[in-house]
Write an enzyme that holds these catalytic residues in place. Structure first.
Site, PDB file in Angstrom:
ATOM      1  N   LYS A 125     -11.051  -0.291  -1.880  1.00  0.00           N
ATOM      2  CA  LYS A 125     -10.891  -1.131  -0.691  1.00  0.00           C
ATOM      3  C   LYS A 125     -12.054  -0.823   0.262  1.00  0.00           C
ATOM      4  CE  LYS A 125      -5.903  -0.398  -1.015  1.00  0.00           C
ATOM      5  NZ  LYS A 125      -4.750   0.305  -0.441  1.00  0.00           N
TER       6      LYS A 125
ATOM      7  N   GLY B 161      -7.057   4.603   3.384  1.00  0.00           N
ATOM      8  CA  GLY B 161      -7.251   3.538   2.395  1.00  0.00           C
ATOM      9  C   GLY B 161      -8.542   3.676   1.608  1.00  0.00           C
TER      10      GLY B 161
ATOM     11  N   ALA C  49      -5.088   2.997  -3.237  1.00  0.00           N
ATOM     12  CA  ALA C  49      -6.341   3.626  -3.672  1.00  0.00           C
ATOM     13  C   ALA C  49      -6.094   4.994  -4.293  1.00  0.00           C
ATOM     14  CB  ALA C  49      -7.262   3.794  -2.461  1.00  0.00           C
ATOM     15  N   SER C  50      -4.859   5.476  -4.183  1.00  0.00           N
ATOM     16  CA  SER C  50      -4.595   6.858  -4.599  1.00  0.00           C
ATOM     17  C   SER C  50      -4.449   7.028  -6.107  1.00  0.00           C
ATOM     18  CB  SER C  50      -3.319   7.366  -3.925  1.00  0.00           C
ATOM     19  OG  SER C  50      -3.020   8.660  -4.395  1.00  0.00           O
TER      20      SER C  50
ATOM     21  N   THR D  40       1.223  10.073   3.928  1.00  0.00           N
ATOM     22  CA  THR D  40       0.447  11.135   3.291  1.00  0.00           C
ATOM     23  C   THR D  40      -0.878  11.361   4.021  1.00  0.00           C
ATOM     24  OG1 THR D  40       0.026   9.428   1.634  1.00  0.00           O
ATOM     25  CG2 THR D  40       1.353  11.292   0.938  1.00  0.00           C
TER      26      THR D  40
ATOM     27  N   ASN E 219      -2.944   9.592  -7.111  1.00  0.00           N
ATOM     28  CA  ASN E 219      -1.702  10.362  -7.183  1.00  0.00           C
ATOM     29  C   ASN E 219      -0.474   9.500  -6.901  1.00  0.00           C
ATOM     30  OD1 ASN E 219      -2.931  13.067  -7.514  1.00  0.00           O
ATOM     31  ND2 ASN E 219      -3.801  12.643  -5.499  1.00  0.00           N
TER      32      ASN E 219
ATOM     33  N   ARG F 155     -10.911   8.795  -2.783  1.00  0.00           N
ATOM     34  CA  ARG F 155     -11.251  10.212  -2.616  1.00  0.00           C
ATOM     35  C   ARG F 155     -12.772  10.425  -2.609  1.00  0.00           C
ATOM     36  NH1 ARG F 155      -8.812  13.593  -7.230  1.00  0.00           N
ATOM     37  NH2 ARG F 155      -7.123  12.160  -6.710  1.00  0.00           N
TER      38      ARG F 155
ATOM     39  N   ASP G 176       0.875  -1.163   0.000  1.00  0.00           N
ATOM     40  CA  ASP G 176       0.000   0.000   0.000  1.00  0.00           C
ATOM     41  C   ASP G 176       0.924   1.228   0.000  1.00  0.00           C
ATOM     42  OD1 ASP G 176      -2.392   1.567   0.567  1.00  0.00           O
ATOM     43  OD2 ASP G 176      -1.596   1.747   2.600  1.00  0.00           O
ATOM     44  N   LEU G 177       0.393   2.397  -0.323  1.00  0.00           N
ATOM     45  CA  LEU G 177       1.256   3.590  -0.375  1.00  0.00           C
ATOM     46  C   LEU G 177       1.152   4.420   0.908  1.00  0.00           C
ATOM     47  CD1 LEU G 177       3.137   5.456  -2.035  1.00  0.00           C
ATOM     48  CD2 LEU G 177       1.074   6.549  -2.943  1.00  0.00           C
TER      49      LEU G 177
HETATM   50  P1  B16 Z   1      -6.117  10.285  -3.771  1.00  0.00           P
HETATM   51  P2  B16 Z   1      -3.553   4.228   0.076  1.00  0.00           P
HETATM   52  C1  B16 Z   1      -5.305   6.228   0.053  1.00  0.00           C
HETATM   53  O1  B16 Z   1      -4.012   5.758  -0.150  1.00  0.00           O
HETATM   54  C2  B16 Z   1      -5.372   7.104   1.300  1.00  0.00           C
HETATM   55  O2  B16 Z   1      -5.109   6.326   2.467  1.00  0.00           O
HETATM   56  C3  B16 Z   1      -6.750   7.687   1.414  1.00  0.00           C
HETATM   57  O3  B16 Z   1      -6.833   8.518   2.562  1.00  0.00           O
HETATM   58  C4  B16 Z   1      -7.042   8.498   0.143  1.00  0.00           C
HETATM   59  O4  B16 Z   1      -8.355   9.050   0.188  1.00  0.00           O
HETATM   60  C5  B16 Z   1      -6.912   7.578  -1.070  1.00  0.00           C
HETATM   61  O5  B16 Z   1      -5.606   7.017  -1.098  1.00  0.00           O
HETATM   62  C6  B16 Z   1      -7.155   8.300  -2.385  1.00  0.00           C
HETATM   63  O6  B16 Z   1      -6.110   9.205  -2.598  1.00  0.00           O
HETATM   64  O7  B16 Z   1      -7.037  11.395  -3.355  1.00  0.00           O
HETATM   65  O8  B16 Z   1      -4.676  10.681  -3.873  1.00  0.00           O
HETATM   66  O9  B16 Z   1      -6.598   9.595  -5.030  1.00  0.00           O
HETATM   67  O10 B16 Z   1      -3.476   4.053   1.562  1.00  0.00           O
HETATM   68  O11 B16 Z   1      -4.565   3.301  -0.586  1.00  0.00           O
HETATM   69  O12 B16 Z   1      -2.211   4.203  -0.591  1.00  0.00           O
HETATM   70 MG    MG Z   2      -2.789   3.145   3.375  1.00  0.00          MG
END
Ligand code: B16
Ligand code: MG
Length: 219
Positions: A145, A46, A115-116, A17, A118, A49, A9-10
């Site tokens: 997730k 996780g 899930a990001s 972040t 970015n 957005r 996971d990131l």
């Molecule tokens: P973005 P992960 C998730 O990262 C974050 O934990 C979560 O808080 C965020 O809303 C989601 O990514 C989406 O991120 O807005 O950058 O698309 O833990 O799945 O790496």
């Molecule tokens: Mg995470």
């Protein structure tokens, strides 16, 4: 020994972040008169957005038009990216880069399962994009997730059976996704919050590759 695929996971595993997501969501929540707390933020880890914004609006008891919803999500991301733009190698969480390099040296393929949307940008900012053989992120999955899609897609791209994959996750939703995918789930963070993980460690300085190899092969 069979090859094992390591899926990371990131946010919360490679970089922290969550603190930037929190600052950006707090600002959006304030605009609708809602005070977002650390406890709320824990429930956004996780979570995609769009789903995060749905949760915040639910907690606030506020409903908005689709147009306003999209604008809020967009503004949150613009604000979030101002923090991301300042990230560098110092933002990599303790021990994780060394662990990935050791695993690569032994020939284990490395995937990102985040899930990001970015994710690529963040990995490039902190300088470890090239360590990943496979990237599956918020741009390449349709179900967030705790749905296991992100990890199953990563296993497919690694061309490995799910049983050979190990997932490193910091979020409840991510552990649930890994367990549903029948992968070995390793939690990073709080033992109580991540109680459904097979094993939980405070961070990567406490994890050895040997331990992961042993657990992954005895599954
Ligand atoms: P973005 P992960 C998730 O990262 C974050 O934990 C979560 O808080 C965020 O809303 C989601 O990514 C989406 O991120 O807005 O950058 O698309 O833990 O799945 O790496
Ligand atoms: Mg995470």
């Amino acid at each position: 020994m069979n090859t094992i695929g390591l899926i990371f996971d990131l946010d919360g595993v490679i970089v922290d972040t969550a603190k930037f997501h929190f600052l950006a969501w707090k600002k959006i929540a304030r605009e609708i008169g809602f005070k977002l707390t650390e406890e709320h933020n824990e429930k956004l880890k996780g979570v995609s957005r769009v789903d995060s914004l749905h949760r915040i609006l639910d907690w606030a008891g506020v409903s908005v038009s689709d147009e306003k919803f999209n604008e809020m999500a967009h503004l949150k991301n613009i604000d979030y990216l101002t923090y991301v733009d300042k990230m560098n190698a110092a933002d990599i969480l303790p021990g994780v880069e060394t662990f990935i390099c050791q695993a690569k040296a032994k020939g284990y393929p490395i995937a990102l399962g985040s899930a990001s949307k970015n994710a690529s940008k963040i990995l490039k900012h902190v300088g470890i994009y090239d360590l990943f053989d496979v990237l599956v992120d918020g741009n390449s999955v349709s179900k967030a997730k705790p749905d296991p899609e992100v990890f199953i897609r990563a296993a497919q791209k690694l061309a490995l059976p799910v049983e050979n994959c190990v997932v490193f996750e910091d979020a409840e939703a991510g552990i649930q996704a890994a367990n549903t995918a029948h992968m070995l789930s390793i939690g990073l963070g709080d033992k109580y919050i991540l109680r459904n993980a097979k094993y939980v460690f405070p961070n990567f300085t406490e994890i050895t590759l040997e331990f992961i190899e042993q657990q992954a092969t005895k599954k």
